[in-house]
Design an enzyme around this catalytic site. Sequence first.
Site, PDB file in Angstrom:
ATOM      1  N   GLU A 131      80.462  35.978   5.630  1.00 23.73           N
ATOM      2  CA  GLU A 131      79.910  35.295   4.448  1.00 23.73           C
ATOM      3  C   GLU A 131      80.885  34.265   3.886  1.00 23.73           C
ATOM      4  OE1 GLU A 131      77.506  33.896   2.455  1.00 23.73           O
ATOM      5  OE2 GLU A 131      76.535  35.870   2.519  1.00 23.73           O
ATOM      6  N   GLY A 136      81.966  29.126   0.602  1.00 20.54           N
ATOM      7  CA  GLY A 136      82.712  29.962  -0.334  1.00 20.54           C
ATOM      8  C   GLY A 136      81.918  31.077  -0.966  1.00 20.54           C
ATOM      9  N   GLY A 189      96.335  18.259  -3.983  1.00 21.21           N
ATOM     10  CA  GLY A 189      96.362  19.368  -3.032  1.00 21.21           C
ATOM     11  C   GLY A 189      94.987  19.761  -2.529  1.00 21.21           C
ATOM     12  N   LYS A 207      80.778  24.760   9.574  1.00 20.28           N
ATOM     13  CA  LYS A 207      79.864  25.557   8.741  1.00 20.28           C
ATOM     14  C   LYS A 207      78.412  25.292   9.137  1.00 20.28           C
ATOM     15  CE  LYS A 207      83.290  25.254   5.059  1.00 20.28           C
ATOM     16  NZ  LYS A 207      83.705  24.492   3.857  1.00 20.28           N
TER      17      LYS A 207
END
Lengths: 428, 428
Positions: A131, A136, A189, A207
């Site tokens: 998952e 996310g 970042g 994905k």
Amino acid sequence: MSDPLRLGIAGLGTVGVGVVKIVRQKAAMLQSRTGREITISAISARTRDKDRGVSLTGYAWEDDPVTLATRDDVDVFVELMGGSDGPAKAATEAALAAGKDVVTANKAMLALHGQSLAEAAESAGAVLRFEAAVAGGIPVIKSLTEGLAGNEITRVMGVMNGTCNYILTRMQSAGLPYEEVFEEANQLGFLEADPELDVGGIDAGHKLALLASIAYGTQVAFSEVELEGIGQITIEDIRQAADMGYRIKLLGVAQLTGRGLEQRMSPCLVPDSSPLGQLEGGTNMVVIEGDQVGQIVLRGAGAGEGPTASAVLSDVIDIARGTRLSTFGQPATTLRPVTPARATAPAPYYLRMLLQDRPGALAKIATTLGEAGISIDRMRQYGHSSGTAPVLIVTHKTTRASLDEALVAMPATKALAEAPVALRIEEA
Amino acid sequence: MSDPLRLGIAGLGTVGVGVVKIVRQKAAMLQSRTGREITISAISARTRDKDRGVSLTGYAWEDDPVTLATRDDVDVFVELMGGSDGPAKAATEAALAAGKDVVTANKAMLALHGQSLAEAAESAGAVLRFEAAVAGGIPVIKSLTEGLAGNEITRVMGVMNGTCNYILTRMQSAGLPYEEVFEEANQLGFLEADPELDVGGIDAGHKLALLASIAYGTQVAFSEVELEGIGQITIEDIRQAADMGYRIKLLGVAQLTGRGLEQRMSPCLVPDSSPLGQLEGGTNMVVIEGDQVGQIVLRGAGAGEGPTASAVLSDVIDIARGTRLSTFGQPATTLRPVTPARATAPAPYYLRMLLQDRPGALAKIATTLGEAGISIDRMRQYGHSSGTAPVLIVTHKTTRASLDEALVAMPATKALAEAPVALRIEEA
């Protein structure tokens, strides 16, 4: 009361630490929801001595994740190291061979080796769940594998790289060029060590390949994803798109047509009033369309400690509750090999060109499009400067093949001052 | 290959027919996804002889759903009759007592009897699932029970009655008064036989009570939902809200605070740029906030044959795959009784009043608010007509208790020409 479910966690970066925190701090909640205790037996990471902001006492330490994965006191191997091959794959294979269940957030590993790993899991009677590898915290794997399993899926789409969406929406809101926002994202970042993973669409492509496998019962085929990054998008494209009622998104689309499976990860124009068009900043969105359910939209944080750990925990909780599902929603041996299809589903396209400022240039382009069977919906020519004239064209629906035919024929007209940019307009 | 999973379906309205169609027409797909055949043994409905647009040959007919529910050749009783009590409840209880699994779309039955039915299921070793009861095709029960089970849920919100959202967005887009759009919705067949179920918030309140139970591990407590319908919303409210950057939605909100469980189903103002604010027409949306995952937004069709049948099938598929979960995400006997709390979470409020056109009227209202500890963020007074003056106030954050104190004190000021309307502004 059942026996505790014992985890071995390899990888103690942001996500690993997030998982440890939840298991430690929410023990009672997890137990009430699963009917059993969830514990951590052992951990592994590259560096042992490092303050990670959470106590690791009571957990056995293993330098080698393969050793960790096969310990007798580990029921579930939680792989959070990353990397498509190397230790992550070795340890996952070792865990599955030993009959351990595996939970991973590793999209690259599954996109490249999903089929063999899923087969290994099934022949060992183990489950392999992921998952956290896609979008996310959004429960998209669960929604697709289980919640919408009564549907033939007709299209899956998604904005699944928060960094790219941040860059594109920031370009628009601040009116800044790509290079400047890219640098900004770098400073913050937001970018992977190899930024091409983000802005080249590779990460999001991984994905998409995983979603397509579940949606269509096909073997994961990342190598067949048509990849196009966002590096060529200019602030002018974004402004022009906005002016015409569109937003530009790095959009993944998977569709099964009569000719085969289309998997595209590329910058697309989507209507600004659609859920995808309205998606700002680093948030992710997945749109699933089924023959019964119509359109389902899922939106949430695509990265970060809490959201990704939440997704890892959902797989762990499933296992604790005794839920045992095939990795891609049906036995791996029944997944069909992909017949890849280049974008055959017709769509309108947005074309940006720089014309030579000479008589008949625009006519030549229009003729070239016409000869490929492409008709023009809208056209705008802008004020000339230094011998060239920017032109924007929105076509009526056409196939990518026709468009490519026209694009290939254009240089011979000598009407263009630079290579044209073509972006698909995806109905959303 | 496992044995077939045999369904008994009671209720052959829109949803029941949708379920029969999927089972008949997608048999191969369902078998590949679950590893077993899904069949229909028997059916039941009020009227036997009626063309439902799908063949029912091969299925045994039962006049009595209780008899259907307990047939030897039925593994799963699919309850699609509706109604909180009567045959639906009798047949569900009979099925569970006989150890049959039950899948239902019946929000009213579960909102009123969920606790006793879940206990009955568990003591019989059966499962009772209800994905289709909340937000139609959106896999929200699965997302909350499973996908986000690693989170402490901090807030659940939703627009879960498509008819109300249709009425409110149509009022705005067409500039029509409530009564006219209500009649339009009635003509279009959007309203329940008792329209109060829709516009009074009862139907959506049932759904909210079910979500709250899963989110907070509490016993379903529909009787504790604060219900307020949309009948008092005027086109002026909608225009004023839009003018200030808000939309008005019939919004359900469930929150567990230190004082207890708040469950509100009421018209609220939400920011027009939020996902909830952007939701148009009959579509549903559920927003789930967790301590780890942040905000997850789920959007899709909340009603209709395909979407609701899709949700029913997801429960059937879970059962076919061997997934066995507690009805509300943890054993029913461990669900805590609700301590209801009136809205204690502070929020800004929108107030619409009609002032008597006499000196000092506005000052009296402002004083009354101030005495209740409420400060004014924004205020607008409009041109007078026929001796009264409309006034709109947006307060700073306050509690409902303070607001009620002010509202109770207002009549004594004799400054108002009619009772004020107060709508909560929910951060979304």
